[in-house]
Design an enzyme around this catalytic site. Structure first.
Site, PDB file in Angstrom:
ATOM      1  N   GLU A  45       0.843  -1.212   0.000  1.00 21.59           N
ATOM      2  CA  GLU A  45       0.000   0.000   0.000  1.00 21.59           C
ATOM      3  C   GLU A  45       0.883   1.269   0.000  1.00 21.59           C
ATOM      4  O   GLU A  45       1.868   1.332   0.751  1.00 21.59           O
ATOM      5  CB  GLU A  45      -0.851  -0.012   1.279  1.00 21.59           C
ATOM      6  CG  GLU A  45      -1.744   1.196   1.481  1.00 21.59           C
ATOM      7  CD  GLU A  45      -2.424   1.208   2.859  1.00 21.59           C
ATOM      8  OE1 GLU A  45      -1.880   0.609   3.816  1.00 21.59           O
ATOM      9  OE2 GLU A  45      -3.494   1.832   2.966  1.00 21.59           O
ATOM     10  N   LYS A 116      -9.612   2.691  -1.581  1.00 16.66           N
ATOM     11  CA  LYS A 116      -9.774   2.091  -0.246  1.00 16.66           C
ATOM     12  C   LYS A 116     -11.033   2.635   0.430  1.00 16.66           C
ATOM     13  O   LYS A 116     -11.224   3.866   0.504  1.00 16.66           O
ATOM     14  CB  LYS A 116      -8.533   2.415   0.583  1.00 16.66           C
ATOM     15  CG  LYS A 116      -8.470   1.772   1.952  1.00 16.66           C
ATOM     16  CD  LYS A 116      -7.157   2.172   2.624  1.00 16.66           C
ATOM     17  CE  LYS A 116      -6.954   1.537   3.973  1.00 16.66           C
ATOM     18  NZ  LYS A 116      -5.692   2.002   4.597  1.00 16.66           N
ATOM     19  N   CYS A 151      -5.271  -2.965   3.299  1.00 15.49           N
ATOM     20  CA  CYS A 151      -4.802  -2.777   4.677  1.00 15.49           C
ATOM     21  C   CYS A 151      -5.933  -2.776   5.711  1.00 15.49           C
ATOM     22  O   CYS A 151      -6.499  -3.824   6.003  1.00 15.49           O
ATOM     23  CB  CYS A 151      -3.943  -1.514   4.738  1.00 15.49           C
ATOM     24  SG  CYS A 151      -2.827  -1.491   6.164  1.00 15.49           S
TER      25      CYS A 151
END
Ligand SMILES: NC(=O)CCC(=O)C(=O)O
Length: 270
Positions: A45, A116, A151
């Site tokens: 990421e 995200k 994540c």
């Protein structure tokens, strides 16, 4: 892909404040090019700027046809691999910045992106300065259907259930996950694999940036929750061979999803 077997290489890149993003980009591209025996390559990421290098984000944000995307497209094509290029700080000319993952096909085409959804930081960092993604993203490839998450998303099983419902068999999770919570990282990666009966390919960052030591320990888990490979703490390329058809087999052999309660009964208070 060779007779049902897929080779994935997770590039657990070290990110430091001392290395300029352009140098790291060139280093990452060389590492991707070197993985020419792999089918799928994954990066972490926000590796160009650093997942915790908040101060660098505004100036270093880039568009979807910016220098990182260009370098990754060329590297995917040179190696002839599917490349999940981790995420970048995306500059959207009409909106906020986003934490956006990029997936390239072996011919270098950018086939999909994922913004995200769950932003980390509570009252700081991406939770404050970044926009939240609004779309569940899967990609149908000749390796199987990939489900994209990033994540902190790993803590939200409902996202992974939605990815399952969208057909995902391989869950790809780039991360900048700190050493302080390393046990959560490996535990949640295994939990998501068991729950969704899917492969989890979770590629973390190594090194220290923005004052936060990264956990490393990138991990590949099979649909039974078995750890196929796990990296150490430092920069390394974690390579693993697996059969993507095992996800469908696990779902047929142990059909847990058949017993889902799709209409959860209302809670009863006594
Ligand atoms: N970059 C992140 O999303 C970090 C997530 C994290 O540290 C955690 O969930 O713990």
């Amino acid at each position: 892909m060779d007779g049902g077997s897929v080779r994935a290489s997770l590039i657990q890149l070290a990110v430091s404040d001392a290395e300029p993003p352009a140098e790291r980009r060139a280093r990452a591209a060389a590492l991707v090019r070197a993985q020419d025996t792999a089918d799928l390559v994954v990066l972490p990421e926000l590796w160009p700027l650093g997942g915790f290098a908040y101060d660098a984000w505004s100036e270093g944000a880039e568009p979807l046809d910016g220098p990182t995307a260009d370098a990754m497209s060329a590297a995917a094509k040179a190696a002839g691999v599917w490349l999940h290029a981790g995420s970048i700080v995306e500059r959207d000319p009409d909106g906020p910045i986003y934490n956006t993952s990029l997936l390239f096909a072996p011919d270098g085409e950018l086939v999909t992106t994922y913004r995200k959804i769950h932003r980390f930081g509570f009252d700081s960092g991406e939770a404050v300065v970044m926009g939240a993604g609004q779309e569940i993203v899967t990609a149908v490839t000749d390796l199987g259907t990939l489900g994209l998450a990033t994540c902190y998303d790993l803590r939200f099983p409902e996202l992974f259930r939605a990815l399952l419902d969208a057909g995902a068999e391989l869950l790809v999770v780039p991360a900048a996950w700190p050493e302080r919570r390393r046990e959560h990282w490996t535990l949640l990666a295994r939990a998501r694999a068991v729950e969704e009966q899917a492969y989890v390919l979770a590629c973390n960052t190594a090194g220290t940036h923005g004052g936060v030591e990264q956990a490393g320990h990138s991990i590949v888990v099979d649909p039974w929750g078995r750890v196929l490979a796990e990296a150490g703490a430092g920069e390394e390329v974690l390579t693993v061979d697996f059969d993507p058809a095992e996800a469908a087999k696990a779902r047929a052999d142990f059909p847990v999803h058949r017993d889902r309660l799709l209409g959860i009964p209302a809670p009863v208070q006594r």
